[in-house]
Scaffold this active site. Sequence first.
Site, PDB file in Angstrom:
ATOM      1  CG  ASP A 161      38.530  38.577  38.191  1.00  0.00           C
ATOM      2  OD1 ASP A 161      37.718  39.758  38.482  1.00  0.00           O
ATOM      3  OD2 ASP A 161      38.786  37.732  39.069  1.00  0.00           O
ATOM      4  CD  GLU A 162      38.145  33.817  37.755  1.00  0.00           C
ATOM      5  OE1 GLU A 162      38.400  32.692  38.071  1.00  0.00           O
ATOM      6  OE2 GLU A 162      38.008  34.409  39.037  1.00  0.00           O
TER       7      GLU A 162
END
Length: 498
Positions: free
Chosen positions: A318-319
């Site tokens: 993620d991210e």
Amino acid sequence: MKSPIKPETLLACLLAVAGIACGPSSQAAALPLHLVPVPQSVETQPGELQISGAVAVDAAEAAPDAKRALAEALAGLGIARDDAAATRIHLQLVEDAALGEEGYRLVVADDIRLSAQTDVGLLHAVQSLRQLLPARAQPGYALPHVVITDAPAYRWRGLSLDVARSFLPVEYLQKTIDRMAFFKLNRLHLHLTDDQGWRIEIKRYPKLVEIGGASAVKGGRSGFYTQEELRELVAYAQARGITLVPEIDMPGHVQAALASYNELACDDVENLSPYSGLEVGFSVLCLDKPEVVYPFVRNVLEEVLAVFPSKEIHIGGDEIKHPLYADFVARTAAMVEEMGRTAIAWEEGSVADTNPDVVFQLWNDGYDISAAVAKGHPLILSPCSYFYIDHGNYAGQPETYDWCRKEGVPLARLYGFDPAPFTTAVGIEAALWTELVHTDAAADNRLWPRLAATAELAWSPAGQRGYAGFVQRVGALRGHLDAMGIDYHAEPDLGWAK
Ligand code: TNX
């Protein structure tokens, strides 16, 4: 509740919403059935079964977990085991394909019969029996004659706990496993690593916990789990029908790893200190040094997989924005596959070219996951405006985030989620991030009662669900939550506000 509902019993069934059992019997109406998650089918019959101080138990030898769960439940209510007792409880393994892996049948008549194809199915039957009985010991017990036939809508009914930002002690995880089992949840996803901490001992890289385990988010708890502790926890969870799913978040969210082993960072990275802030998206394994990064990833995963037997292993993803991101996810997912398991990645990983059995976990409400769905990728549903329970139980609750939804994630909102449009969904998972959750009590407050609603969404068929009925049923289980020592949010919708 499902058939048989004759017109003359419709009124009784409407009364069920108010806590009164429905079915052909008016006698049974005195004994409310308050099950969460609501079963597939409940047929009450005339009559009730009285239990005094003792029961006889016939338990299938092949179902040791359910047998132990039943013994604990009976002991907790002060019901003795006596082979000569008038009431018998039968735990039976049966062949009945309609019940599947986790389904069960619970029949209360002149005796109590719990049947399922598996030990796990029987465990769920025992939990339903616990919910039909009072939370605390009484001089005697009465159960309505009833036939419950039940099986889950989804195979993945989970909670994700972030133990990286702020550590959660093993004892708390054990308690949480017990409570999850009570609601038939079956996956505990542990977010074991992040910028603020590395929580799993990796023997080949001892500094990961010496350095990475010593930090935490500001105000949070630091610490780590030894492999031995995790192995015991895996077994503890397994005996309660729950699979622990480890997450090693990569290639971003890795400051704790970089602070422990500086060579994992690119050479121009200056900040290699342990991190205790709230920012996300700043750290990354040096993907330009594949000769350093991939052996590390492989070695870590080998140890993680040796501790966690889960078929699915979460690799994070993620991210992080990086030109080599998709390549990293594809290589790491393939590595997990080679090791005989299946990778889960956060939704962003769907940009990578992976085998269609790789699972994606959806977390942004608006994220377009349609291409992955078209390829057949299974989904775990955790859209933040419904399932990020680090968000408030109500708008403005202290120590909660509101970046995803400024009104927070109230119980009714979460319950209103409709998973049906996600055709490849394997289930639902609520997520507790711990940037702002630093004590067991705060964790309990965010988890309960919202986790009970998550359980119902993931287990019960849409036709049986409804917020009014849920409120009545979970409200009636308050005594059980109290008996389990849960420090729940005093939810006004349930009449729990002080
Ligand atoms: C987003 S969800 C994150 C986490 C944060 C969380 C806080 C996800 C895959 N990333 O790193 O802790 O928001 O609500």
